[in-house]
Design a protein around this motif. Structure first.
Motif, PDB file in Angstrom:
ATOM      1  N   SER A  12      32.238   7.853  26.459  1.00 49.42           N
ATOM      2  CA  SER A  12      32.137   7.257  27.798  1.00 49.42           C
ATOM      3  C   SER A  12      32.441   5.764  27.730  1.00 49.42           C
ATOM      4  O   SER A  12      33.193   5.228  28.553  1.00 49.42           O
ATOM      5  CB  SER A  12      30.734   7.431  28.380  1.00 49.42           C
ATOM      6  OG  SER A  12      30.475   8.781  28.583  1.00 49.42           O
ATOM      7  N   LEU A  69      32.821  -1.918  36.063  1.00 47.14           N
ATOM      8  CA  LEU A  69      32.951  -1.392  34.703  1.00 47.14           C
ATOM      9  C   LEU A  69      32.478  -2.400  33.670  1.00 47.14           C
ATOM     10  O   LEU A  69      31.818  -2.052  32.691  1.00 47.14           O
ATOM     11  CB  LEU A  69      34.419  -1.048  34.427  1.00 47.14           C
ATOM     12  CG  LEU A  69      34.931   0.158  35.199  1.00 47.14           C
ATOM     13  CD1 LEU A  69      36.430   0.281  35.082  1.00 47.14           C
ATOM     14  CD2 LEU A  69      34.248   1.419  34.699  1.00 47.14           C
ATOM     15  N   MET A 122      34.730   3.920  40.178  1.00 45.83           N
ATOM     16  CA  MET A 122      34.986   2.601  39.582  1.00 45.83           C
ATOM     17  C   MET A 122      36.365   2.502  38.931  1.00 45.83           C
ATOM     18  O   MET A 122      36.655   1.528  38.258  1.00 45.83           O
ATOM     19  CB  MET A 122      33.884   2.228  38.604  1.00 45.83           C
ATOM     20  CG  MET A 122      33.628   3.259  37.550  1.00 45.83           C
ATOM     21  SD  MET A 122      31.875   3.486  37.273  1.00 45.83           S
ATOM     22  CE  MET A 122      31.746   5.236  37.514  1.00 45.83           C
ATOM     23  N   LEU A 133      25.619   9.381  28.479  1.00 45.63           N
ATOM     24  CA  LEU A 133      24.165   9.243  28.553  1.00 45.63           C
ATOM     25  C   LEU A 133      23.644   9.855  29.853  1.00 45.63           C
ATOM     26  O   LEU A 133      22.530  10.358  29.921  1.00 45.63           O
ATOM     27  CB  LEU A 133      23.791   7.771  28.510  1.00 45.63           C
ATOM     28  CG  LEU A 133      24.148   7.048  27.204  1.00 45.63           C
ATOM     29  CD1 LEU A 133      23.949   5.547  27.359  1.00 45.63           C
ATOM     30  CD2 LEU A 133      23.305   7.566  26.060  1.00 45.63           C
ATOM     31  N   GLY A 134      24.481   9.809  30.900  1.00 45.96           N
ATOM     32  CA  GLY A 134      24.101  10.368  32.201  1.00 45.96           C
ATOM     33  C   GLY A 134      23.721  11.844  32.100  1.00 45.96           C
ATOM     34  O   GLY A 134      22.755  12.287  32.712  1.00 45.96           O
ATOM     35  N   ASN A 135      24.484  12.602  31.325  1.00 43.44           N
ATOM     36  CA  ASN A 135      24.213  14.043  31.238  1.00 43.44           C
ATOM     37  C   ASN A 135      23.026  14.351  30.354  1.00 43.44           C
ATOM     38  O   ASN A 135      22.218  15.225  30.660  1.00 43.44           O
ATOM     39  CB  ASN A 135      25.406  14.782  30.609  1.00 43.44           C
ATOM     40  CG  ASN A 135      26.688  14.515  31.328  1.00 43.44           C
ATOM     41  OD1 ASN A 135      27.106  13.369  31.461  1.00 43.44           O
ATOM     42  ND2 ASN A 135      27.299  15.553  31.835  1.00 43.44           N
ATOM     43  N   ILE A 172      28.731  -2.346  33.673  1.00 43.54           N
ATOM     44  CA  ILE A 172      28.204  -1.111  33.067  1.00 43.54           C
ATOM     45  C   ILE A 172      28.370  -1.157  31.552  1.00 43.54           C
ATOM     46  O   ILE A 172      27.452  -0.853  30.799  1.00 43.54           O
ATOM     47  CB  ILE A 172      28.906   0.146  33.624  1.00 43.54           C
ATOM     48  CG1 ILE A 172      28.579   0.316  35.105  1.00 43.54           C
ATOM     49  CG2 ILE A 172      28.479   1.406  32.861  1.00 43.54           C
ATOM     50  CD1 ILE A 172      29.107   1.569  35.732  1.00 43.54           C
ATOM     51  N   VAL A 194      31.099  13.027  30.338  1.00 42.26           N
ATOM     52  CA  VAL A 194      29.905  13.441  29.592  1.00 42.26           C
ATOM     53  C   VAL A 194      29.372  12.241  28.834  1.00 42.26           C
ATOM     54  O   VAL A 194      30.045  11.697  27.981  1.00 42.26           O
ATOM     55  CB  VAL A 194      30.266  14.553  28.587  1.00 42.26           C
ATOM     56  CG1 VAL A 194      29.103  14.829  27.666  1.00 42.26           C
ATOM     57  CG2 VAL A 194      30.680  15.806  29.330  1.00 42.26           C
ATOM     58  N   TYR A 201      25.749  -0.451  28.692  1.00 37.87           N
ATOM     59  CA  TYR A 201      25.966   0.824  27.996  1.00 37.87           C
ATOM     60  C   TYR A 201      26.002   0.597  26.478  1.00 37.87           C
ATOM     61  O   TYR A 201      25.522   1.411  25.701  1.00 37.87           O
ATOM     62  CB  TYR A 201      27.297   1.405  28.468  1.00 37.87           C
ATOM     63  CG  TYR A 201      27.313   2.913  28.617  1.00 37.87           C
ATOM     64  CD1 TYR A 201      26.820   3.523  29.765  1.00 37.87           C
ATOM     65  CD2 TYR A 201      27.829   3.722  27.612  1.00 37.87           C
ATOM     66  CE1 TYR A 201      26.855   4.901  29.910  1.00 37.87           C
ATOM     67  CE2 TYR A 201      27.866   5.096  27.757  1.00 37.87           C
ATOM     68  CZ  TYR A 201      27.377   5.678  28.909  1.00 37.87           C
ATOM     69  OH  TYR A 201      27.404   7.040  29.044  1.00 37.87           O
ATOM     70  N   SER A 256      31.800   9.885  36.350  1.00 41.15           N
ATOM     71  CA  SER A 256      32.574   8.646  36.142  1.00 41.15           C
ATOM     72  C   SER A 256      33.520   8.372  37.302  1.00 41.15           C
ATOM     73  O   SER A 256      34.650   7.920  37.104  1.00 41.15           O
ATOM     74  CB  SER A 256      33.428   8.681  34.866  1.00 41.15           C
ATOM     75  OG  SER A 256      32.672   8.838  33.729  1.00 41.15           O
ATOM     76  N   SER A 301      36.040   4.955  27.544  1.00 41.50           N
ATOM     77  CA  SER A 301      36.794   5.041  28.803  1.00 41.50           C
ATOM     78  C   SER A 301      36.596   3.781  29.641  1.00 41.50           C
ATOM     79  O   SER A 301      37.499   3.335  30.341  1.00 41.50           O
ATOM     80  CB  SER A 301      36.392   6.284  29.605  1.00 41.50           C
ATOM     81  OG  SER A 301      35.104   6.127  30.170  1.00 41.50           O
ATOM     82  N   ILE A 302      35.412   3.197  29.564  1.00 36.63           N
ATOM     83  CA  ILE A 302      35.159   1.981  30.335  1.00 36.63           C
ATOM     84  C   ILE A 302      35.976   0.831  29.738  1.00 36.63           C
ATOM     85  O   ILE A 302      36.655   0.085  30.442  1.00 36.63           O
ATOM     86  CB  ILE A 302      33.657   1.618  30.335  1.00 36.63           C
ATOM     87  CG1 ILE A 302      32.801   2.838  30.716  1.00 36.63           C
ATOM     88  CG2 ILE A 302      33.395   0.463  31.293  1.00 36.63           C
ATOM     89  CD1 ILE A 302      31.317   2.563  30.732  1.00 36.63           C
ATOM     90  N   SER A 322      34.743  10.953  28.994  1.00 31.92           N
ATOM     91  CA  SER A 322      34.260   9.843  29.816  1.00 31.92           C
ATOM     92  C   SER A 322      33.089  10.307  30.677  1.00 31.92           C
ATOM     93  O   SER A 322      32.061   9.636  30.792  1.00 31.92           O
ATOM     94  CB  SER A 322      35.393   9.344  30.712  1.00 31.92           C
ATOM     95  OG  SER A 322      34.876   8.471  31.673  1.00 31.92           O
ATOM     96  N   ILE A 341      37.887   4.545  36.662  1.00 33.25           N
ATOM     97  CA  ILE A 341      38.191   5.163  35.363  1.00 33.25           C
ATOM     98  C   ILE A 341      39.207   6.280  35.553  1.00 33.25           C
ATOM     99  O   ILE A 341      40.153   6.419  34.786  1.00 33.25           O
ATOM    100  CB  ILE A 341      36.908   5.765  34.769  1.00 33.25           C
ATOM    101  CG1 ILE A 341      35.970   4.642  34.456  1.00 33.25           C
ATOM    102  CG2 ILE A 341      37.220   6.647  33.569  1.00 33.25           C
ATOM    103  CD1 ILE A 341      35.240   4.732  33.206  1.00 33.25           C
ATOM    104  N   SER A 384      27.635  10.519  36.758  1.00 30.34           N
ATOM    105  CA  SER A 384      27.935  11.466  35.700  1.00 30.34           C
ATOM    106  C   SER A 384      29.413  11.821  35.648  1.00 30.34           C
ATOM    107  O   SER A 384      29.973  12.014  34.576  1.00 30.34           O
ATOM    108  CB  SER A 384      27.097  12.728  35.885  1.00 30.34           C
ATOM    109  OG  SER A 384      27.286  13.573  34.794  1.00 30.34           O
TER     110      SER A 384
HETATM  111  N1  PHE Z   1      29.763   9.295  33.173  1.00 31.94           N
HETATM  112  C1  PHE Z   1      29.097   8.651  32.113  1.00 31.94           C
HETATM  113  C2  PHE Z   1      27.752   9.302  31.832  1.00 31.94           C
HETATM  114  O1  PHE Z   1      27.414  10.293  32.374  1.00 31.94           O
HETATM  115  C3  PHE Z   1      28.790   7.240  32.372  1.00 31.94           C
HETATM  116  C4  PHE Z   1      29.875   6.396  32.803  1.00 31.94           C
HETATM  117  C5  PHE Z   1      29.688   5.590  33.848  1.00 31.94           C
HETATM  118  C6  PHE Z   1      31.075   6.410  32.131  1.00 31.94           C
HETATM  119  C7  PHE Z   1      30.662   4.804  34.279  1.00 31.94           C
HETATM  120  C8  PHE Z   1      32.068   5.625  32.569  1.00 31.94           C
HETATM  121  C9  PHE Z   1      31.852   4.831  33.644  1.00 31.94           C
HETATM  122  O2  PHE Z   1      27.007   8.768  31.050  1.00 31.94           O
END
Ligand code: PHE
Length: 459
Positions: free
Chosen positions: A319, A95, A229, A25-27, A98, A23, A102, A226, A322-323, A21, A231, A224
């Motif tokens: 990710s 969520l 919110m 797009l954020g990373n 997002i 790791v 996403y 998560s 998980s949302i 969750s 999760i 990043s």
């Molecule tokens: N943490 C995830 C990322 O780095 C993004 C994310 C955001 C996942 C919100 C779940 C909820 O991309």
């Protein structure tokens, strides 16, 4: 009473699912761009400190709420204190928004995997790479179809349930992600001139440490990891009572930060090697515009490109799962809808947001929505920008703030700490320090970010 509820079959499975969750797009997409924009090593240093000092304690607070109640995020708050049910509901709303964008970005990634896979390569000069991307995302229908496919993949996993769906897939996908990332990283750092990029990543230039960098690092850390919110409330609720949550949370934060640093090492040197320092100026367009251009200049670039977008796809998929799971658990447990019905009925209203987000990529067709910040006053921005600002600048920090206030002042850190310990009776290491952070430090720091992003209109 919870006999029908899913649980993680193993603690490793839980850690991999939660790391999956975190790791995302954020990373791999946002982090290297941020590191480039905010001065390399200084940003990295601040980021790591913030993950350890703020992100980890907030994650523990969230996990403890979930494990204590064994419920979805709304049910969890409701059962601890009815008046705080709204806090879980805010999480679900965040969520939902997002996920609706996403999926669209996940669809873009799938399209790129497809392009590399089928050998329909991009043209070899710079401008067409940008044109290709801009034309693709501003088309009316195609990005929506890819987005629907991406959402379909998430639904496929989530309807299978916690341990035979999410856990099983994460246990397979996460090691694949690490292998891909490490091979890309090894290739990247052995390119000629790559060393300049590595130096940029780790060299700490003190003048780059300032308020902006701090706000950017904080926002990036919450997104990043998560947190903020619900999760981690949901994923924590599937952890068996005996497990110690501290060790797992440390592992999840460690893996998330490791992936961000490896992604930095995989991307920044490649850009330095082929374009020099100017290449870093591409910021957000990095993954979809600069990198394909870079890959086209490298020997074996097509394979490299395929590996990279596959990596991005796996990261985005775990990710998004998980949302979707956190929203589904809410509908499934509170309204007693089956998992399939919950995911499908979620997909319907969500599509409206996704369509708005995707169409707004094209300035002529996009819907404009109001956004208020005190510095710039009321603005009419494209729907996609408003959705991102609403979640990143407002809802995630607000959620994290409310979770800390709830655990720190309403439910109480001593009850949460007992939950974190699991079977162990002894207080965990740094328990008092953790409680101090959740009660005082994290709320103050989050209020500072909210001040800068909403009142000062940054970001
Ligand atoms: N943490 C995830 C990322 O780095 C993004 C994310 C955001 C996942 C919100 C779940 C909820 O991309």
């Amino acid at each position: 009473m919870n006999s029908k509820r899913g649980q993680w079959a193993s603690n490793l499975g839980f850690i991999l699912a939660a790391a999956g969750s975190a790791v995302g797009l954020g990373n791999i997409w946002k982090f290297p761009g941020k590191i480039a924009a905010y001065g390399g090593g200084a940003f990295l240093l601040l980021y790591v400190l913030i993950v350890a000092l703020i992100g980890l304690p907030v994650m523990l607070a969230e996990l403890s709420i979930g494990r204590a109640t064994q419920k979805n995020v709304v049910g969890a708050f409701h059962s601890l204190n009815r008046r705080w049910t709204f806090c879980g509901a805010l999480g679900v709303i965040t969520l939902f928004v997002i996920l609706s964008y996403y999926c669209i970005v996940g669809g873009w990634v799938m399209k790129y995997v497809f392009v590399y896979l089928t050998g329909a390569h991009f043209p070899a000069t710079a401008a067409p790479f940008q044109d290709f991307f801009v034309q693709f995302i501003s088309a009316p229908v195609q990005p929506l179809l890819w987005g629907a496919l991406f959402l379909g993949a998430c639904i496929f996993v989530v309807v299978r349930g916690v341990s035979s769906g999410i856990e099983k897939f994460s246990k397979f996908l996460m090691p694949c992600l690490f292998l891909l990332l490490i091979s890309i990283m090894l290739r990247a750092v052995t390119l000629p001139n790559a060393w300049e990029g590595v130096k940029y990543l780790f060299e700490i230039r003190p003048e780059a440490i300032n308020g902006d960098t701090l706000v950017a690092a904080l926002g990036q850390a919450f997104f990043s990891l998560s947190v903020g919110m619900g999760i981690m409330v949901t994923y924590g609720s599937y952890v068996p009572k005996k497990e110690n949550l501290l060790r797992s949370a440390v592992m999840i934060c460690f893996l998330d930060t490791l992936v961000a640093i490896l992604a930095g090492l995989a991307i920044v040197p490649v850009v330095f090697a082929t374009m020099g320092a100017e290449g870093l100026g591409m910021g957000g367009g990095f993954a979809f515009m600069a990198l394909p251009e870079v890959f086209a200049m490298m020997p074996g670039g097509v394979l490299f490109g395929l590996a990279f977008f596959l990596l991005l796809f796996l990261a985005a998929l775990t990710s998004a799962i998980s949302i979707l799971e956190s929203c589904t658990a809410f509908l499934n447990e509170e309204l007693h809808w089956s998992r399939l019905k919950s995911t499908l009925l979620l997909a319907v209203p969500m599509s409206l947001f996704s369509i708005g987000y995707s169409l707004s990529q094209n300035a002529d067709r996009g819907l404009n929505l109001p956004w208020l910040d005190w510095k710039h006053g009321l603005q009419w921005l494209p729907m996609n920008a408003v959705m991102e600002k609403f979640t990143d600048n407002l809802m995630i920090p607000l959620g994290a703030l409310l979770f800390c206030v709830f655990v720190g002042w309403i439910w109480g850190t001593s009850k949460a700490a007992k939950e974190i310990r699991g079977e162990a009776q002894k207080p965990f290491k740094l328990e008092k320090f953790w409680s101090f952070i959740v009660r005082y430090v994290a709320p103050v720091v989050i209020l500072i970010i909210l001040y800068f992003t909403l009142i000062q209109g940054q970001g």
